[in-house]
Design an enzyme around this catalytic site. Structure first.
Site, mmCIF file in Angstrom:
data_model
loop_
_atom_site.group_PDB
_atom_site.id
_atom_site.type_symbol
_atom_site.label_atom_id
_atom_site.label_comp_id
_atom_site.label_asym_id
_atom_site.label_seq_id
_atom_site.Cartn_x
_atom_site.Cartn_y
_atom_site.Cartn_z
ATOM 1 N N SER A 1 71.030 40.388 25.914
ATOM 2 C CA SER A 1 72.414 40.849 26.078
ATOM 3 C C SER A 1 72.855 41.697 24.893
ATOM 4 O O SER A 1 74.040 41.848 24.631
ATOM 5 C CB SER A 1 73.345 39.662 26.308
ATOM 6 O OG SER A 1 73.040 39.081 27.568
ATOM 7 N N HIS A 2 71.871 42.267 24.175
ATOM 8 C CA HIS A 2 72.167 43.019 22.953
ATOM 9 C C HIS A 2 72.392 44.496 23.251
ATOM 10 O O HIS A 2 71.640 45.355 22.800
ATOM 11 C CB HIS A 2 71.050 42.806 21.939
ATOM 12 C CG HIS A 2 70.714 41.353 21.751
ATOM 13 N ND1 HIS A 2 69.461 40.887 21.474
ATOM 14 C CD2 HIS A 2 71.504 40.249 21.834
ATOM 15 C CE1 HIS A 2 69.480 39.561 21.388
ATOM 16 N NE2 HIS A 2 70.701 39.150 21.606
ATOM 17 N N VAL A 3 73.404 44.768 24.028
ATOM 18 C CA VAL A 3 73.808 46.143 24.293
ATOM 19 C C VAL A 3 74.743 46.541 23.153
ATOM 20 O O VAL A 3 75.620 45.773 22.797
ATOM 21 C CB VAL A 3 74.544 46.251 25.637
ATOM 22 C CG1 VAL A 3 74.679 47.692 26.052
ATOM 23 C CG2 VAL A 3 73.806 45.466 26.705
#
Lengths: 222, 573
Positions: free
Chosen positions: B501-503
């Site tokens: 989820s590391h956008v």
């Protein structure tokens, strides 16, 4: 109001089934009571449920490697999911316009899971549940590329291995097949032990771990 | 519109960064502070009943409700963007604590050269090696400048790890507050094998405590139980650091901080370079104006960009001209990994989100790229996060042709506890062609345009991932795997398959207002009483997980606000 529909599930085949699991040693599954259970359906009609049960039993068959979708009650799981918020796309973005995209953009269809099943069952046709296994496999192979089959396969795995509160994995039979013990609160004494050896505590459902039942999401009203 | 009584500080978002800023300002000043969180309240007591894979890991019960608010996605600006109708490649958090509740807890410091990626790369390899269409730039802050804040963040959360094991890590002014976690079998095999190959394995720094820990605020948290329910779940014992168990107990004692849940912020109201507050919709659907002297955006990373665009705070980025700042440098860690198959069971149901061993030998510029067809790198990691029965069923060696039926069932049961993946999360450089703007067609339930993401992989990531898969496969064989399944080559960005989820990016920090939205103090260049916290400020995507850096930069901003801004409001840069 919808006429009441039921599906009858047999627990009889389960008692004392031998399973050859992950460690290649035969294990006796914990027996379920030998009885026929009449389960009220929430979404499917009885004929639909029989077709879906037959199809899931070809995806995850009952065979020499152990019980399958029928014994786990996969069709009950799917029926409840479809009756709940997931089935009606309560949490999916369903604003138009609906346009075809590239596969990397994900499912863009208008149909919700309930509609996909209702139409998908028609693809398999009346009497699918009475066909011989080979003929059922042939019919399933014809629809392998459909969204319905993709969902059916995914939901079969979910129904095999979900917490029993969702209606599948009856008696934790799926977890016993693969050696998954369920949501135990602690493995702090075991995490760095048992290297190379199967560590297989008796499976427990969330209700058994907590000591009280939990309401699954599909039963939550609006 | 209802106008509420004025507060000194309004913070949009009650996750790690928003609550941390509230805690710092609340403790060190007498300012009145309102935290506006769109989701519901949560406490540790809520989580035991949440140990359910179907509801939480598959139906995503803790995440942003996509039916109300999502994004649209396309590969290039020539394509038509379509809505992300169900979240897949990343999972935006929702509710008090945000994504900080259901994270895994991996908390590495980023490599020192990450912050100076442009100048270091050019110095070593020359400008000619930079990829076409890149928009790489330095962060405007150095590792040395944020090191003390890394230290404070680790102390606050009680991070478990072992200093000095990772030879590539920047200088540390202190060791880890708690020793490393106990390792599951799979990461333990990785430690042995990677060391034998000449690499330097180290325990993944973990926010899941190895032992009971009391932090400087007097918050006591117990040791991790290794139950295997971290990612997509809240911790039922509070061993995993979460905003609700580290920050909320302190905030609850601070009379000058109020946390309002069910408050969905829609706009920053500003005029002539000065914010006057925010508007939000409350749980009754009532639109409210919350006047404030200082505003901080601390929503989930991409939502920060959307709020700035909707509020017209800053110039939207234009990919055709390269001008404008808001929305530029959208990045997401490049995904990869190999699946290993063993002849014996691994008991993979035990574990913890950050229970892992990793190497940095192929991370950043820790290895020579002179003869390689890519820049930068990835960490190669062996996790023991706790395999779950639905999500991990069906990992099979490539020779297995079927995906259903008796043969498949037999193989999938047989391999269920004998297969595990080595993860290779790669650095994602910034490109002119990857960016965020507002979608012209699709809207949220309140009628506002959705955020549109335009993103695709480039050859740098594709070549990097091919290289990393080959290295991971070598390690896998040295671990004793009887078979190794290679991933499909990385082609196009796929919004359906979970990566991390590391956008990041969209409201990036930097040294120049021409090419960044925020100055190095996370202060908006053009609206000086507006601060934007979180990974939306990262100019590119390091391979390391972002949370510790988010916390460190938030602490640095909090110090700057207290020590300098409040005394003399104005630009901190």
């Amino acid at each position: 109001m919808r006429r009441r529909h039921f599906i009858t599930i047999s627990g009889a085949s389960l008692g004392g089934v031998l399973v050859y699991g992950f460690d290649r040693k035969p294990t006796v599954l914990h027996a379920q009571p030998e009885q026929k259970i009449r389960v009220p359906l929430r979404f499917f009609t009885t004929p639909e449920a029989l077709i879906v049960a037959a199809a899931t039993a070809r995806i995850f068959p009952s065979d020499e490697t152990g019980p399958g979708a029928n014994e786990a009650g996969v069709v009950i799981y799917i029926d409840r999911q479809l009756a709940g918020p997931y089935g009606r796309d309560r949490y999916r973005y369903t604003q138009p316009p609906f346009e075809a995209g590239v596969p990397e953009q994900g499912y863009q269809g208008r149909a919700n899971p309930r509609q996909i099943y209702r139409n998908g069952v028609k693809l398999l046709g009346d009497g699918f549940d009475n066909l011989k296994p080979d003929a059922q496999d042939a019919a399933l192979r014809k629809i392998e590329g459909t969204t319905f089959f993709r969902l059916l396969r995914q939901h079969t795995i979910e129904g095999m291995f979900c917490d029993p509160m969702h209606g599948g994995n009856a008696g934790t039979i799926g977890w016993q097949l693969i050696g998954f013990p369920g949501p135990y609160m602690s493995w702090a004494d075991d995490i760095d032990k048992h290297y190379g050896k199967a560590f297989r505590p008796k499976p427990k459902s969330l209700e058994e771990v907590l000591g009280h039942p939990v309401k699954p999401w599909e039963e939550e009203s609006e | 519109m209802k106008t509420l009584p004025r507060v000194d500080v309004a913070i949009a978002g009650g996750g790690w960064s928003g609550l941390l800023l509230a805690r710092e300002l609340g403790a060190r000043t007498s300012l009145s502070i309102a935290v506006l969180e769109r989701g519901a309240p949560r406490t540790t007591a809520d989580y035991a009943e949440g140990m359910d894979e179907v509801d939480y890991a598959i139906r995503l019960r803790m995440m942003q409700d996509a039916s109300k608010d999502t994004l649209t996605f396309r590969h290039t600006s020539k394509d038509r963007a379509l809505p992300v109708r169900q979240f897949g490649s990343f999972l935006p958090g929702d509710g008090l604590g945000g994504a900080g509740e259901h994270w895994n807890g991996e908390t590495p410091r980023l490599l020192p050269d990450v912050f100076e990626v442009y100048s270091r790369t050019v110095a070593r390899y020359g400008k000619k090696r930079l990829p076409a269409d890149h928009s790489i730039q330095d962060w405007g802050v150095t590792y040395a400048e944020i090191e003390p804040y890394y230290n404070r963040a680790e102390t606050l959360l009680g991070i478990s790890g072992r200093g000095g094991r990772n030879p590539f890590e920047g200088l540390r002014s202190a060791g880890y507050p708690t020793p490393p976690m106990k390792l599951g079998h799979f990461p333990a095999l990785f430690v042995e094998a990677s060391r034998a190959l000449g690499y330097e394995p180290f325990p993944m720094p973990s926010a899941n405590l190895s032992t009971t820990y009391k932090n400087p605020d007097g918050i006591v948290r117990p040791a991790c139980e290794y139950c295997g329910y971290c990612e997509r779940f809240g911790c039922m014992v509070g061993a995993k650091a979460q905003p609700t168990n580290v920050l909320m107990p302190v905030i609850a004692r601070q009379s000058n901080v109020s946390v309002r849940t069910g408050a969905t912020v829609r706009r920053v109201v500003h005029k002539d370079g000065r914010a006057s507050g925010v508007t939000y919709i409350d749980t009754d659907g009532q639109e409210c104006f919350q006047p404030a002297d200082l505003v901080a955006l601390a929503s989930w990373t991409m939502n920060n960009t959307r709020l700035l665009l909707l509020s017209k705070a800053g110039q939207p980025y234009n990919p055709a001209t390269g001008k404008g700042q808001v929305g530029r440098n959208l990045t997401h860690q490049a995904p990869g990994g190999v699946v290993l198959f063993f002849d014996y069971p691994l008991n993979l149901f035990m574990g913890s989100g950050a229970n892992a061993a990793t190497i940095a030998d192929f991370d950043g510029d820790n290895f020579d790229h002179s003869s390689l067809h890519f820049l930068r790198g990835a960490h190669i990691t062996a996790p023991a996060v706790g395999h779950r029965p639905v999500g991990n069923f069906g990992l099979l060696p490539p020779a297995t042709a079927t995906t259903w039926g008796s043969q498949w069932k037999k193989a999938a049961i047989d391999f269920f506890d004998r297969s595990a993946a080595l993860a290779t999360n790669g650095e994602h450089l910034a490109y002119r062609t990857n960016y965020l703007d507002l979608d012209p067609v699709y809207r949220d339930s309140a009628g506002d345009p959705l955020l549109r993401m335009t993103i695709d992989w480039n050859d740098n990531e594709r070549n990097m991932m091919a290289f990393m898969s080959a290295r991971a496969a070598e390690i896998g064989r040295a671990m004793g795997a009887s078979e190794v399944a290679m991933p499909r080559p990385l082609k196009r960005y796929d919004v359906t398959a979970y990566k991390t989820s590391h956008v990041q990016g969209g409201t990036i920090m930097g040294a120049s207002p021409e090419s960044s939205v925020l100055n190095p103090w996370l202060q908006h260049w053009k609206v000086e009483n507006l601060f934007v916290l979180g990974a939306s400020a990262f100019p590119h995507n390091a391979s390391g997980n972002p949370t510790l850096t988010i916390l460190a930069l938030t602490l640095r901003t909090a110090d700057a606000i207290v020590d300098r801004y409040l005394k003399r409001p104005g630009s901190l840069a």
